[in-house]
Design a protein around this motif. Sequence first.
Motif, PDB file in Angstrom:
ATOM      1  N   ARG A  58      25.529 -55.709 -27.482  1.00 48.69           N
ATOM      2  CA  ARG A  58      26.668 -55.095 -28.185  1.00 48.69           C
ATOM      3  C   ARG A  58      26.193 -54.430 -29.479  1.00 48.69           C
ATOM      4  N   GLY A  59      25.300 -55.090 -30.181  1.00 50.80           N
ATOM      5  CA  GLY A  59      24.789 -54.509 -31.417  1.00 50.80           C
ATOM      6  C   GLY A  59      24.097 -53.181 -31.189  1.00 50.80           C
ATOM      7  N   ASP A 115      25.459 -60.537 -27.791  1.00 52.70           N
ATOM      8  CA  ASP A 115      25.319 -60.148 -29.189  1.00 52.70           C
ATOM      9  C   ASP A 115      24.293 -59.040 -29.364  1.00 52.70           C
ATOM     10  N   ALA A 116      23.145 -59.192 -28.713  1.00 49.39           N
ATOM     11  CA  ALA A 116      22.078 -58.197 -28.868  1.00 49.39           C
ATOM     12  C   ALA A 116      22.482 -56.858 -28.270  1.00 49.39           C
ATOM     13  N   ASP A 131      25.296 -65.654 -24.398  1.00 51.70           N
ATOM     14  CA  ASP A 131      25.841 -65.265 -25.703  1.00 51.70           C
ATOM     15  C   ASP A 131      24.831 -64.427 -26.497  1.00 51.70           C
ATOM     16  N   ASP A 132      23.561 -64.819 -26.432  1.00 52.42           N
ATOM     17  CA  ASP A 132      22.529 -64.062 -27.148  1.00 52.42           C
ATOM     18  C   ASP A 132      22.428 -62.645 -26.605  1.00 52.42           C
TER      19      ASP A 132
END
Length: 935
Positions: free
Chosen positions: A904-905, A901-902, A897-898
């Motif tokens: 995709r950002g 998120d990273a 998940d981390d």
Amino acid sequence: MSNAFGKGHKLHLIDGSAFIFRAYHALPPLTRKSDGLPIGAVAGFCNMLWKYVQDSKGDMAPTHVAVIFDHSAKTFRSDLYADYKANRPPPPEDLVPQFPLTREATKAFNIACIELENFEADDIIATLACQAREAGGEAVIISSDKDLMQLVGDGVTMLDPIKNKEIGPEEVEEKFGVGPDRVVDIQALAGDSVDNVPGAPGIGIKTAALLINEYGDLETLLARADEIKQPKRRQTLIDFADQIRVSKQLVQLDCETPLDFTLETLELRDPEPETLLGFLTEMEFRTLTNRVAEKFEVEAPSVPDTPAAPQGEAAAGPDWPEIDRDGYETVATEDALDSWIARIAEAGAVAIDTETTGLNEMTADLVGISLCVEAGSACYIPVGHVSGGGDLFGSGAKSDGQLDMDLVLGKLKPLLEDAAILKIGQNIKYDWKILARLGIRMTPIEDTMLLSYALSAGDGGHGMDALSERVLGHTTMPIKDLIGSGKSQIGFEQVEIAKATPYAAEDAEVTWRLWQMLRPQLSPNRVTTAYETLERPMVPVLADMEMAGIKVDPEHLARMSNVFAQKMAGLEDEIHELAGQKFNVGSPKQLGEILFDKMGLAGGKQGKTGAYSTSADVLEDLAAEGHDLPARVLDWRGMSKLKSTYTDALQTHVNADTGRVHTSYSITGAQTGRLASTDPNLQNIPIRTEEGRRIREAFIATPGHRLVALDYSQIELRILAHVADIPALKQAFRDGIDIHAMTASQMFGVPIEGMDPMIRRQAKAINFGVIYGISGFGLSRNLRIPRAEAQAFIDTYFERFPEIRAYMDKTVEDAKRDGFVRTIFGRRIMTPGINTKGPAAGGARRAAINAPIQGAAADIIRRAMIRMPAAIRDLPAKMLLQVHDELVFEVEDKAVDDLVDAARGVMEGAAEPAVKLSVPLVVDAGTGESWAAAH
């Protein structure tokens, strides 16, 4: 006119068509500054002719000479066999207008220029060579074309212009396993995939040579085929005897070509300076114009300024000394190495190049390092040369006169990792990986290949040899001069150090000179930002990805190969049942007979040999009409390609040490900035078919990890909406509306809710087709609808979205004015041929329209990749692959998940701050134990 051609005369026959294509592919294209006319191939052709004129002296000097050209693709062989050369792609669009210019060039050099309708250049060469021999003279064929080797014999030799090596009977026998008089028999059996000569399926050059040497000649072999013990080979020769005989007719050169001139008319004549210089000036070839004028001791005509290198010819550089290969130093003592390190530290920059045992950076061993700090001063540090054959890890003994590798690397490591000293390379990613495997991470770096690419993406290749010719006017030493070729080729580690030094050190000096010439051109051409943000930082990012590789399950691939083989067998049974008889599904001839003779299907195109075309286009048309058999054959062919190209081949690419596949990315592989993947190519694995997804199942995560795939959603359409400023599309992207349904609603006036899927499919085809300049014909083929209906769709599309037409027209206008287009991030993409007339103009126009869109998409994912290492540095994750608009990662289970998120950002914000897009970038993410599961 001289006396009749005879004893003592020597005729040189230059394969003009080979010269043209060699010139075109060897150097980046050049466009004439005054009008944008493509003339890169003409420039290379003229340089080769001038070199030929200068070098033709001594024993090899001709008394007569001619340049022979192919007149057109269609010849008498096309009548003999309809599919002859059918697989050959059309010549590049920017090369077409250069063909007549090469004829003009030949005449300007005062050399006979010959071509004949309905006959290939090889037939004309064959006829003239035979005439010269029969007249008591000699003929030398300037070509390396294997098809011409059947002519070698008494009075006829060949000269390979690339290697400057004579080809006689011994060389022919080394290549084919038989003498020149039996070359045609070998080619008839082995066939030729390039020219689409069918030959005998499954029989290659070596097998053909064994057969011909045993039975004497082709007809004897065919007559006694039933004596052959090997069952498959015996049956092949029996079943395909007629096809083999036709193949022999196709490869047999015609020595009776009707010519309307005599050998006497080909007498060697010196160029007329005024005529030759006039042509060169008209072409705007400044460097060659000056050379020719100097040779004839006349004043050089004025030539208009050419574009900045590397678009044009060799630019006028500093007052450097000539490159002197004899002046290079072999570093064999610790004191000498220390001296060079001190010089580099003082200079603050060094050009570096590595020599290795092979081309695969993941398996090659270091043989030596070359360095250069100024023009005329370069060295080679050998560390891995061997004597007595073998290598350092095999039977070879280390050659004398070398420092210990660990000593050299230990002393160079601080310098190569010193942030205050610039390291310059040509395709430096290769050298970076070689040294990284040895514990050295070079920084900071510059790459002359990438400098050239930033200046002129779209102008062809950016390799060292091409740039050296183009920018420096210098021809580098061919590697084959050192290592040979074919069976006799050796590894660089076996090259004598005294011979390796001039070759290796020259590479470093050429790289240093290229850097000096190209780096200052970034600012005036407004590409400094593109180079610094999109090209240069990609090297360590890609190198780390390539070294990481991706784990592959070879057992899964092997099982899939078996499954595919079984499915192919099942399809064969189904095909045989539909045909009502058994036949070789892989035989185009037998398939054509089934489809068009036995089944009587329409659309069969039959040549004089009785063979029908069974190309994919033919089968697709028949399948579209509802015929099952051609549809099943297409399925069988598709399955066969998947098996051979992927499930079989990928198993051979698994690194024995890592258990992973390590692809290599070319940063300059496409003019728009898209990366190209090779050895193996992981970007073309099909994704929309069940079989393609099964292949991706073989790419797996290591235990305790998962693969994560993040993919930009419709990025090119989003960029189009932004650059063309289309309010309706921009609002739809902001609102998260189905863009294809919205387009269909706008075009056809139907509500989005409850829309017929077929209407949406049509809109989707148009949305993506417009980006690539699709025509009514192309859309009609894609959608299988009448051409008029397809064109009406396109017309309606432009009526509903007039901003797209305005964008296209302006882009073409800018390209015609500037000779290039730019992406929103400053990448410059050259548009050769944009100002030409005729068929080439359409392709150049479509490329110019598409380049800023596809280029911007490539720029965005590059920007994301460059930022990614810093963004995921603290996560137990690695970036492994880039495939079009997708990035693939491997990450520990606990950090999935981390990572999403990273990553995709980073990806969704990659355009900023350079560009504030008026539409959002959206990234879809998936995860799983395999690449397939991550989609």
